[in-house]
Scaffold this motif. Structure first.
Motif, PDB file in Angstrom:
ATOM      1  N   GLU A  35       0.860  -0.916  -0.223  1.00 42.43           N
ATOM      2  CA  GLU A  35      -0.059   0.005   0.033  1.00 42.43           C
ATOM      3  C   GLU A  35       0.704   1.313   0.022  1.00 42.43           C
ATOM      4  OE1 GLU A  35      -3.409  -0.028   0.260  1.00 42.43           O
ATOM      5  OE2 GLU A  35      -4.142  -1.675   1.241  1.00 42.43           O
ATOM      6  N   PRO A  36       0.463   2.385  -0.521  1.00 39.08           N
ATOM      7  CA  PRO A  36      -0.862   2.770  -1.262  1.00 39.08           C
ATOM      8  C   PRO A  36      -0.961   2.267  -2.695  1.00 39.08           C
ATOM      9  CG  PRO A  36       0.435   4.671  -1.526  1.00 39.08           C
ATOM     10  CD  PRO A  36       1.225   3.583  -0.677  1.00 39.08           C
ATOM     11  N   ALA A  37       0.140   1.270  -3.233  1.00 41.11           N
ATOM     12  CA  ALA A  37       0.257   0.927  -4.668  1.00 41.11           C
ATOM     13  C   ALA A  37       0.569  -0.454  -4.835  1.00 41.11           C
ATOM     14  CB  ALA A  37       1.408   1.860  -5.541  1.00 41.11           C
ATOM     15  N   PRO A  38      -0.524  -1.381  -4.288  1.00 40.58           N
ATOM     16  CA  PRO A  38      -0.353  -2.721  -4.252  1.00 40.58           C
ATOM     17  C   PRO A  38      -0.373  -3.205  -5.672  1.00 40.58           C
ATOM     18  CG  PRO A  38      -2.381  -2.465  -3.677  1.00 40.58           C
ATOM     19  CD  PRO A  38      -1.557  -0.955  -3.714  1.00 40.58           C
ATOM     20  N   THR A  39       0.189  -4.564  -6.241  1.00 45.03           N
ATOM     21  CA  THR A  39      -0.350  -5.279  -7.400  1.00 45.03           C
ATOM     22  C   THR A  39      -1.590  -5.927  -6.988  1.00 45.03           C
ATOM     23  OG1 THR A  39       2.094  -5.318  -7.993  1.00 45.03           O
ATOM     24  CG2 THR A  39       0.821  -6.706  -9.134  1.00 45.03           C
ATOM     25  N   VAL A  40      -2.531  -5.732  -7.948  1.00 43.57           N
ATOM     26  CA  VAL A  40      -3.988  -6.415  -7.708  1.00 43.57           C
ATOM     27  C   VAL A  40      -4.420  -7.115  -9.099  1.00 43.57           C
ATOM     28  CG1 VAL A  40      -6.431  -5.927  -7.392  1.00 43.57           C
ATOM     29  CG2 VAL A  40      -4.447  -4.775  -5.879  1.00 43.57           C
ATOM     30  N   LEU A  41      -4.482  -8.533  -8.885  1.00 43.44           N
ATOM     31  CA  LEU A  41      -5.253  -9.116  -9.947  1.00 43.44           C
ATOM     32  C   LEU A  41      -6.535  -9.371  -9.710  1.00 43.44           C
ATOM     33  CD1 LEU A  41      -2.233 -12.051 -10.446  1.00 43.44           C
ATOM     34  CD2 LEU A  41      -2.689  -9.841 -11.541  1.00 43.44           C
ATOM     35  N   ASP A  42      -7.393  -9.096 -10.919  1.00 45.73           N
ATOM     36  CA  ASP A  42      -8.889  -9.607 -10.855  1.00 45.73           C
ATOM     37  C   ASP A  42      -8.887 -10.747 -11.938  1.00 45.73           C
ATOM     38  OD1 ASP A  42     -11.271  -9.623 -10.777  1.00 45.73           O
ATOM     39  OD2 ASP A  42     -11.655  -7.776 -11.708  1.00 45.73           O
ATOM     40  N   ILE A  43      -8.984 -11.826 -11.180  1.00 48.34           N
ATOM     41  CA  ILE A  43      -9.048 -13.221 -12.262  1.00 48.34           C
ATOM     42  C   ILE A  43     -10.593 -13.660 -12.200  1.00 48.34           C
ATOM     43  CG2 ILE A  43      -8.508 -15.697 -12.204  1.00 48.34           C
ATOM     44  CD1 ILE A  43      -5.973 -14.984 -10.853  1.00 48.34           C
ATOM     45  N   GLY A  44     -10.863 -13.681 -13.687  1.00 46.40           N
ATOM     46  CA  GLY A  44     -12.348 -13.683 -14.085  1.00 46.40           C
ATOM     47  C   GLY A  44     -12.870 -12.199 -14.270  1.00 46.40           C
ATOM     48  N   CYS A  45     -12.250 -11.239 -14.628  1.00 52.71           N
ATOM     49  CA  CYS A  45     -12.684  -9.869 -14.565  1.00 52.71           C
ATOM     50  C   CYS A  45     -14.086  -9.810 -15.115  1.00 52.71           C
ATOM     51  CB  CYS A  45     -11.506  -8.799 -14.708  1.00 52.71           C
ATOM     52  SG  CYS A  45     -11.320  -9.041 -16.586  1.00 52.71           S
ATOM     53  N   GLY A  46     -14.479 -10.391 -16.131  1.00 55.74           N
ATOM     54  CA  GLY A  46     -15.541 -10.133 -16.796  1.00 55.74           C
ATOM     55  C   GLY A  46     -15.810  -8.703 -17.601  1.00 55.74           C
ATOM     56  N   PRO A  47     -16.996  -8.065 -17.588  1.00 55.29           N
ATOM     57  CA  PRO A  47     -16.900  -6.740 -18.270  1.00 55.29           C
ATOM     58  C   PRO A  47     -16.243  -5.792 -17.712  1.00 55.29           C
ATOM     59  CG  PRO A  47     -18.996  -7.334 -17.121  1.00 55.29           C
ATOM     60  CD  PRO A  47     -18.093  -8.433 -16.805  1.00 55.29           C
ATOM     61  N   GLY A  48     -15.483  -5.793 -16.493  1.00 51.85           N
ATOM     62  CA  GLY A  48     -14.950  -4.926 -15.543  1.00 51.85           C
ATOM     63  C   GLY A  48     -15.397  -4.263 -14.577  1.00 51.85           C
ATOM     64  N   THR A  74     -13.469  -6.464 -24.217  1.00 53.47           N
ATOM     65  CA  THR A  74     -13.521  -5.481 -25.052  1.00 53.47           C
ATOM     66  C   THR A  74     -14.614  -4.546 -24.014  1.00 53.47           C
ATOM     67  OG1 THR A  74     -13.498  -6.310 -26.834  1.00 53.47           O
ATOM     68  CG2 THR A  74     -14.780  -4.501 -26.862  1.00 53.47           C
ATOM     69  N   THR A  75     -15.557  -4.884 -23.271  1.00 56.58           N
ATOM     70  CA  THR A  75     -16.358  -3.969 -22.704  1.00 56.58           C
ATOM     71  C   THR A  75     -15.625  -3.537 -21.124  1.00 56.58           C
ATOM     72  OG1 THR A  75     -18.419  -5.238 -23.203  1.00 56.58           O
ATOM     73  CG2 THR A  75     -18.505  -3.692 -21.037  1.00 56.58           C
ATOM     74  N   ALA A  76     -14.560  -4.265 -20.645  1.00 52.22           N
ATOM     75  CA  ALA A  76     -13.861  -3.925 -19.542  1.00 52.22           C
ATOM     76  C   ALA A  76     -13.060  -2.763 -20.035  1.00 52.22           C
ATOM     77  CB  ALA A  76     -13.208  -5.156 -19.297  1.00 52.22           C
ATOM     78  N   ARG A  77     -12.462  -3.071 -21.151  1.00 54.61           N
ATOM     79  CA  ARG A  77     -11.350  -1.956 -21.524  1.00 54.61           C
ATOM     80  C   ARG A  77     -12.113  -0.427 -21.821  1.00 54.61           C
ATOM     81  NH1 ARG A  77      -9.052  -6.535 -24.663  1.00 54.61           N
ATOM     82  NH2 ARG A  77      -6.925  -7.124 -23.751  1.00 54.61           N
ATOM     83  N   THR A  78     -13.286  -0.488 -22.167  1.00 54.24           N
ATOM     84  CA  THR A  78     -13.954   0.874 -22.773  1.00 54.24           C
ATOM     85  C   THR A  78     -14.815   1.456 -21.776  1.00 54.24           C
ATOM     86  OG1 THR A  78     -15.781  -0.630 -23.650  1.00 54.24           O
ATOM     87  CG2 THR A  78     -13.780  -0.175 -25.180  1.00 54.24           C
ATOM     88  N   THR A  79     -15.817   0.467 -21.004  1.00 55.00           N
ATOM     89  CA  THR A  79     -16.687   1.151 -19.993  1.00 55.00           C
ATOM     90  C   THR A  79     -16.526   0.517 -18.682  1.00 55.00           C
ATOM     91  OG1 THR A  79     -18.439  -0.577 -20.619  1.00 55.00           O
ATOM     92  CG2 THR A  79     -18.372   1.633 -22.149  1.00 55.00           C
ATOM     93  N   GLY A  80     -15.687  -0.438 -18.429  1.00 58.49           N
ATOM     94  CA  GLY A  80     -15.472  -1.177 -17.249  1.00 58.49           C
ATOM     95  C   GLY A  80     -14.702  -0.565 -16.288  1.00 58.49           C
TER      96      GLY A  80
END
Length: 263
Positions: A35-48, A74-80
């Motif tokens: 913290e305050p800048a950890p490395t975070v993985l979202d595994i199965g992120c779906g649409p973000g 694609t959705t995660a990168r744009t609106t997620g």
């Protein structure tokens, strides 16, 4: 079973309700090692939607979303969560080691992966002391929404086409507790049932179209077959979840697990 084809729009139709369990999960995540800048993985992120929530919790994180659906990414990168990094990969085989994560989060993903308890020690091995695994999965495989779907898949009309489209499922909460303990983590495991009020015509059907029905909808490419199946299933759901004066009450049971790496 081939991977289901996901529909980001249908999934996000109930985005607030689907994201609420992640809110509750993250309240139990302690301060991360970097913290305050950890490395975070979202595994199965779906649409973000989950990635966006992780960004709000850790605004300065090095944040990566992993998913096996190009449409979802694609959705995660744009609106997620456009500021995150994304990678097309299967959670079953993805190796977090190269990213040196402080947090591995998985929101409503592991139920699709057979033998997913075996992933937890592999993930935990990539964490520093104080690093965290945080996951939540559905606990409603014994609910009418799922038992009716299973029975219909195995009925004479649909058995040959759909019998193998059932998700892998989940384990008892104590199994996640044991798996995290064995992986050298201090566990925090619980379950919650949300009483969700859904509105509109056939709202439970619309809900499951975003998740549990995806393998069926992927397999039924013929419109007539798809409509016939949905007509049968919708009738079963209306009987199981009758509409009231204010909408349809849908119990939404979830299992949560947080493991903090010891050391």
């Amino acid at each position: 079973m081939n991977p289901p084809v996901w529909d980001p729009h249908q999934y996000l139709r109930y985005a607030d309700e689907r994201t609420r369990p992640l809110h509750d999960l993250l309240t139990r995540v302690p301060t991360l090692p970097h913290e305050p800048a950890p490395t975070v993985l979202d595994i199965g992120c779906g649409p973000g939607n989950s990635t966006a929530l992780l960004r709000r919790r850790w605004p300065h994180a090095r944040l990566t979303g992993i998913d096996n659906s190009a449409d979802m990414l694609t959705t995660a990168r744009t609106t997620g969560e456009p500021t995150a990094h994304y990678q097309l990969a299967d959670a079953t085989h993805y190796d977090p080691a190269d990213t040196h994560p402080d947090l591995i989060a998985s929101n409503a993903t592991l139920q699709w992966i057979p033998g997913h308890l075996d992933l937890l020690p592999r993930w935990a091995a990539t964490l520093p002391p104080g690093g965290v695994i945080a996951l939540q999965v559905p606990g409603n495989f014994d609910s009418p929404s799922h038992t009716a779907l299973t029975e219909l898949r195995h009925s004479p009309r649909w058995h040959d086409t759909l019998a193998d489209t059932t998700p892998a499922g989940v384990h008892h909460p104590t199994d996640y507790l044991r798996a995290l303990t064995d992986a050298d983590c201090t566990p925090d495991v619980w379950e919650t049932t949300y009483s969700t009020l859904l509105t509109g015509p056939d709202p439970v059907l619309e809900w499951v179209k975003g998740t549990a029905l995806r393998p069926v909808l992927t397999r039924l490419t013929d419109p007539a077959d798809r409509n016939a199946f949905l007509t049968e299933y919708a009738a079963l759901l209306r009987d199981a979840y009758p509409a009231g004066p204010h909408g349809t009450v849908f119990p939404f049971r979830r299992i949560f697990a947080v493991g903090v790496k010891r050391g």
